[in-house]
Design an enzyme around this catalytic site. Structure first.
Site, PDB file in Angstrom:
ATOM      1  CD  GLU A  18      -9.978 -29.882  16.521  1.00 26.90           C
ATOM      2  OE1 GLU A  18      -8.940 -30.147  15.890  1.00 26.90           O
ATOM      3  OE2 GLU A  18     -10.829 -30.728  16.814  1.00 26.90           O
ATOM      4  NE  ARG A  25       1.180 -27.074   8.201  1.00 25.95           N
ATOM      5  CZ  ARG A  25       0.133 -27.756   8.670  1.00 25.95           C
ATOM      6  NH1 ARG A  25      -0.502 -28.617   7.886  1.00 25.95           N
ATOM      7  NH2 ARG A  25      -0.275 -27.614   9.891  1.00 25.95           N
ATOM      8  CE  LYS A  33      -3.645 -27.621  16.860  1.00 25.66           C
ATOM      9  NZ  LYS A  33      -5.047 -27.329  17.161  1.00 25.66           N
TER      10      LYS A  33
END
Length: 553
Positions: free
Chosen positions: A36, A261, A271
């Site tokens: 994104e 992850r 983020k």
RNA sequence: UGGGGCGUCGCCAAGCGGUAAGGCACCGGAUUUUGAUUCCGGCAUUCGCAGGUUCGAUCCCUGCCGCCCCAGCCA
């Protein structure tokens, strides 16, 4: 594309793909990296896109770069461009396959209409709070919305009006009609479209409604013919929902495979937190050399090959794992050791005078740029009677295993002569300010006969040395897992950057921004690309050298 | 105490019923004008625990224990 050696270690994803190809379930491999554009990429993303591009490469398929830009409130072109640059920097190429979820907005809308017509979606007019209450909890089933059984005609009309901008944000929402009592929360009539009177970075003001990620991601993959939708573990619970949309729509079905992850010690990866570090000025920006972002690492001096090696080395699995920061640092050293030119620089100087060397003489010594790689050439190193050496390379009362300079002891000056400390000069506070030494002038490029000198220290010639700013970076957080405590900001390392002045050999003054050198016996340093000026470089410490002596102490 | 996952050497990680790969770390030793690099050697009778099936189980079954994720009109 450069092909770093890939000791193709097996992993469960590779195994699945190999089997699918052999059984004929699939005949090609199409993967994708779907960020994104709402922030800069970090090392965790590098793990993901190295995997995706690497898989495509290994199986002769292709990997798309698709921006999942479904939330115009947070996304912009600056991030799009930065992300593209980062992926390229690591050496990957998406070829013709640069896509955006927003390319598919018309199609998504048509599919939404299709689902309404099939009685599989409805417009809900509850408030967000009501929806939350009626969703139930992990252990209590949800309650159907009072709007759940609206007629298809009414749903169609409402969606049309939502699209036309007839309603304010939040007035209505399009939901999939699945099962409010599903034990999987994602199946309790998830949102598909929300009203958002927002400017989209690519669509401008064309839309007043935007699809949710869950209603866009799977179909985006389907449209692109992605065979393997590789994503992180937290989306495992969403897979039944994606499969449901694909099934109800009757379109191509990608196969989703989830992996764990990356967690890196002494850093944060979300983020949101990285954005906060930037906004609250805990760091100088997304490209602060202490950030785990790729732009930060680039500025710090981490070579892209090192990051790819790291991503390969840590492997991919399904269990939550923590990788120690030192693994990354070791990959950086490994790469830089082969490529960085060697130089001499003193960070904490103490003066040395060579009594038996003429005060007016300056010699230009030859010094190799890389002792193991002669083809990297040599440079000239000025030598004179007055030098600086590193303060911690001298001890007045050293332990037996200390083989550096001490009163009466000999040491080799790197690329130069062997000297002996004859006298220690102190100031009124007892602080050592100067060492009077003598040099054995018959030891240039050769060892003396009859005795062995083990120690070697680096130095610069006092008159020719130049002063430069050096930034000594250390881990940004001093807790292994900054999220473990109350507030991760409390784990910030107050000494993560220390600025000092170093004395460098003159040759280094012309160093170009972005180049990395090994300051022998100290570490790797990269010329800062933001704050350096021509003839006035600023050096970032990329990583220290391994130091077994420090461990011994 | 709903659902979905995961537990193999200090950290990662192969293995998929036939008797524990590899990397990093670590420990020795050699070479070295970087205490760096490089090189050579060592490093899990054991796979979260307990039972069961089997000639044989890290791999199959059962039950425990531990850890992670999910209740955004974020992704």
């Amino acid at each position: 594309m450069s092909t770093p050696e890939r000791p193709v270690s097996s992993n469960f994803i590779r195994t699945i793909i190999t089997e699918d190809l052999e059984s004929g379930k699939r005949d090609q491999v199409v993967t994708r990296f779907p960020p994104e554009p709402n922030g800069y990429l970090h090392i965790g993303h590098a793990k993901s896109f190295s995997l995706n591009f690497g898989l495509a490469e290994d199986f002769g398929g292709c990997c798309h770069l698709r921006f999942d830009d479904t939330n115009p409130l947070k996304e912009n072109d600056e991030f799009v461009e930065a992300i593209k640059a980062d992926v390229r920097w690591l050496g990957f190429d998406w070829g013709e396959h640069l896509h955006f979820a927003s390319d598919y907005f018309d199609q998504f809308y048509l599919w939404a209409v299709q689902l309404i017509k099939a009685g599989k979606a409805y417009v809900d007019s509850q408030t967000a709070e009501q929806m939350r209450e009626n969703r139930g909890t992990l252990t209590k089933p949800g309650v159907d919305s009072p709007y759940r059984d609206r007629s298809r005609e009414e749903n169609l009309e409402l969606l049309e009006k939502m699209k036309n901008g007839d309603f304010p944000d939040g007035a209505h929402i399009l939901r999939a009609k699945i099962d409010m009592s599903s034990p999987n929360m994602n199946l309790r009539d998830p949102a598909m479209y929300r009203i958002l009177h927002a400017h989209h970075h690519r669509c401008g003001d064309q839309w007043c409604i935007y699809p949710m990620y869950d209603f866009a991601h799977g179909q985006g993959d389907s449209i692109e013919g992605v065979t393997y939708s590789i994503c992180t573990l937290e989306f495992e619970d969403h897979r039944p929902l994606y499969d449901w949309f694909i099934q109800e729509l009757g379109i191509f079905a990608p196969q989703q495979i989830e992996f764990a992850r990356l967690n890196l010690s002494y850093t944060v990866m979300s983020k949101r937190k990285l954005l906060q570090l930037v906004n609250d000025k805990h760091v100088s920006g997304w490209d602060d050399p202490r950030m785990p972002t790729l732009v930060g690492m680039r500025r710090r001096g981490y070579p892209p090959e090192a990051i790819r090696t790291f991503c390969e080395r840590i492997g991919v699995g399904r269990g939550a794992s923590w990788i120690d920061l030192s693994v990354l640092e070791e990959c950086v050293r490994e790469q830089l050791n082969q490529t960085a030119f060697r130089r001499q620089a003193v960070l904490d100087p103490i003066k040395v005078t060579i009594a038996n060397y003429p005060a007016d003489k300056v010699e230009e010594l030859d010094a190799p740029n890389h002792p193991q790689q002669p083809d990297m050439g040599i440079r000239k190193l000025p030598f004179s009677h007055e030098l600086y050496i590193e303060r911690n390379d001298f001890m007045e009362d050293p332990p037996k295993k200390f083989f550096r300079l001490a009163p009466g002891r000999e040491v080799r000056l790197r690329n130069g002569y062997i000297i002996k400390c004859e006298e220690v000069i102190k100031d009124e506070n007892g602080e050592v300010v100067e060492l009077k030494c003598s040099a054995d002038l018959d030891t240039l490029g050769k060892n003396p006969v009859g005795r062995k000198v083990k120690g070697i220290i680096h130095w610069v010639s006092a008159e020719q040395a130049k002063e430069v700013e050096v930034r000594l970076y250390d881990r940004l957080f001093n807790q292994e897992n900054p999220d473990k405590g109350e507030n991760y900001l409390e784990a910030l390392n107050p000494e993560s950057m220390q600025t000092t002045t170093a004395l460098i050999e003159p040759e280094l003054l012309a160093a170009e921004p972005g180049t990395t050198f090994q300051f022998e016996r100290v570490g790797y340093f990269t010329v800062d690309s933001e704050d350096s000026q021509r003839g006035k470089p600023v050096f970032n410490r990329t990583v220290t050298l391994r130091d077994t002596w420090a461990k011994l102490k």
